[in-house]
Motif scaffolding. Structure first.
Motif, PDB file in Angstrom:
ATOM      1  N   GLU A   1     -28.361  65.008  11.222  1.00 26.83           N
ATOM      2  CA  GLU A   1     -27.182  64.602  11.693  1.00 26.83           C
ATOM      3  C   GLU A   1     -27.193  64.163  13.064  1.00 26.83           C
ATOM      4  O   GLU A   1     -26.722  63.044  13.583  1.00 26.83           O
ATOM      5  CB  GLU A   1     -25.951  65.456  11.353  1.00 26.83           C
ATOM      6  CG  GLU A   1     -24.747  64.827  11.917  1.00 26.83           C
ATOM      7  CD  GLU A   1     -23.907  63.780  11.114  1.00 26.83           C
ATOM      8  OE1 GLU A   1     -23.219  62.766  11.488  1.00 26.83           O
ATOM      9  OE2 GLU A   1     -24.655  63.482   9.843  1.00 26.83           O
TER      10      GLU A   1
ATOM     11  N   LYS B   1     -28.920  60.963  14.015  1.00 22.76           N
ATOM     12  CA  LYS B   1     -28.031  59.737  13.909  1.00 22.76           C
ATOM     13  C   LYS B   1     -27.164  59.469  15.149  1.00 22.76           C
ATOM     14  O   LYS B   1     -27.002  58.090  15.688  1.00 22.76           O
ATOM     15  CB  LYS B   1     -27.220  60.315  12.747  1.00 22.76           C
ATOM     16  CG  LYS B   1     -27.675  59.899  11.418  1.00 22.76           C
ATOM     17  CD  LYS B   1     -26.864  60.120  10.426  1.00 22.76           C
ATOM     18  CE  LYS B   1     -27.635  60.338   9.050  1.00 22.76           C
ATOM     19  NZ  LYS B   1     -26.598  60.687   7.958  1.00 22.76           N
ATOM     20  N   LYS B   2     -26.907  60.542  16.021  1.00 19.75           N
ATOM     21  CA  LYS B   2     -26.083  60.634  17.031  1.00 19.75           C
ATOM     22  C   LYS B   2     -26.781  60.029  18.485  1.00 19.75           C
ATOM     23  O   LYS B   2     -26.168  59.618  19.365  1.00 19.75           O
ATOM     24  CB  LYS B   2     -25.466  61.893  17.431  1.00 19.75           C
ATOM     25  CG  LYS B   2     -24.247  62.277  16.174  1.00 19.75           C
ATOM     26  CD  LYS B   2     -23.628  63.496  16.518  1.00 19.75           C
ATOM     27  CE  LYS B   2     -22.664  63.808  15.406  1.00 19.75           C
ATOM     28  NZ  LYS B   2     -22.071  65.054  15.676  1.00 19.75           N
TER      29      LYS B   2
END
Length: 200
Positions: free
Chosen positions: A30, A33-34
């Motif tokens: 996650e 992805k940021k």
């Protein structure tokens, strides 16, 4: 074996980050992805992730990854080896033509996170670097970073942004002082339940 160091301005960092959670894989995926990694060459295997390119983008990406992990409030460890001037680096697969603008700075600047870190610096291939290192350590102290000598390293306690700025400065200035191949190792802890303050 005829390669020589010092001719390449490609910087790189091989790092691993370890969230102390059963959900560590999901947390890492996650976070990736940021974080904008479009200005660096990136490769991930089962041991580490490596990013390569301009110095500013290497530090921008690694700092952003650490900060986004810290937002989860999970205790995490970050271990990194930064390098510039490595004789094995070539310009063919890097992003040296990218602009100086740091793609993650605006998003990560709002994240406030204290950290504890230890770093060691290894200038190789000449250079007058000891005065440079001491000067940069004094500069870190002047910005509110707590600096403590440790065996085989120097400990830094402070705000993540300020510490990373100091680490980037000492890395850059050591290379500029004449070290044809500079290596810096960094170990970081964030959100530790046994922080230095609780031990003292």
């Amino acid at each position: 074996m005829d390669q020589v160091c010092g001719t390449s301005k490609i910087a790189g960092c091989s790092f691993s980050i370890h969230p102390m959670s059963d959900e560590f894989a999901g947390i890492i995926l996650e976070i990736l992805k940021k974080v904008d990694t479009s200005k660096v060459w990136l490769d991930t295997d089962d041991v580490t992730t490596t990013v390569r390119g301009r110095v500013e983008h290497i530090f921008d990406v690694t700092k952003a990854i650490l900060l986004h992990v810290s937002k989860t409030n999970v205790h995490a460890a970050f271990h990194a080896t930064y390098s510039i001037g490595c004789p094995g680096d070539s310009a063919g697969d890097t992003y040296m033509a990218e602009s100086l603008h740091r793609r993650n700075e605006d998003a990560s600047r709002s994240i406030t996170q204290p950290l504890a870190a230890k770093f060691s610096l290894y200038p190789m291939g000449g250079g007058s670097y000891m005065d440079t290192i001491y000067k940069q350590i004094e500069a870190m102290k002047s910005k509110g970073i707590q600096v403590t000598p440790a065996h085989y390293s120097t400990r830094l306690d402070g705000d993540t942004h300020t510490v990373f700025e100091g680490l980037e400065n000492v890395f850059r200035e050591t290379e500029a002082s004449g070290s044809s191949h500079t290596v810096m190792t960094v170990s970081v802890s964030v959100n530790s339940p046994s922080s230095k303050e609780s031990i003292l």
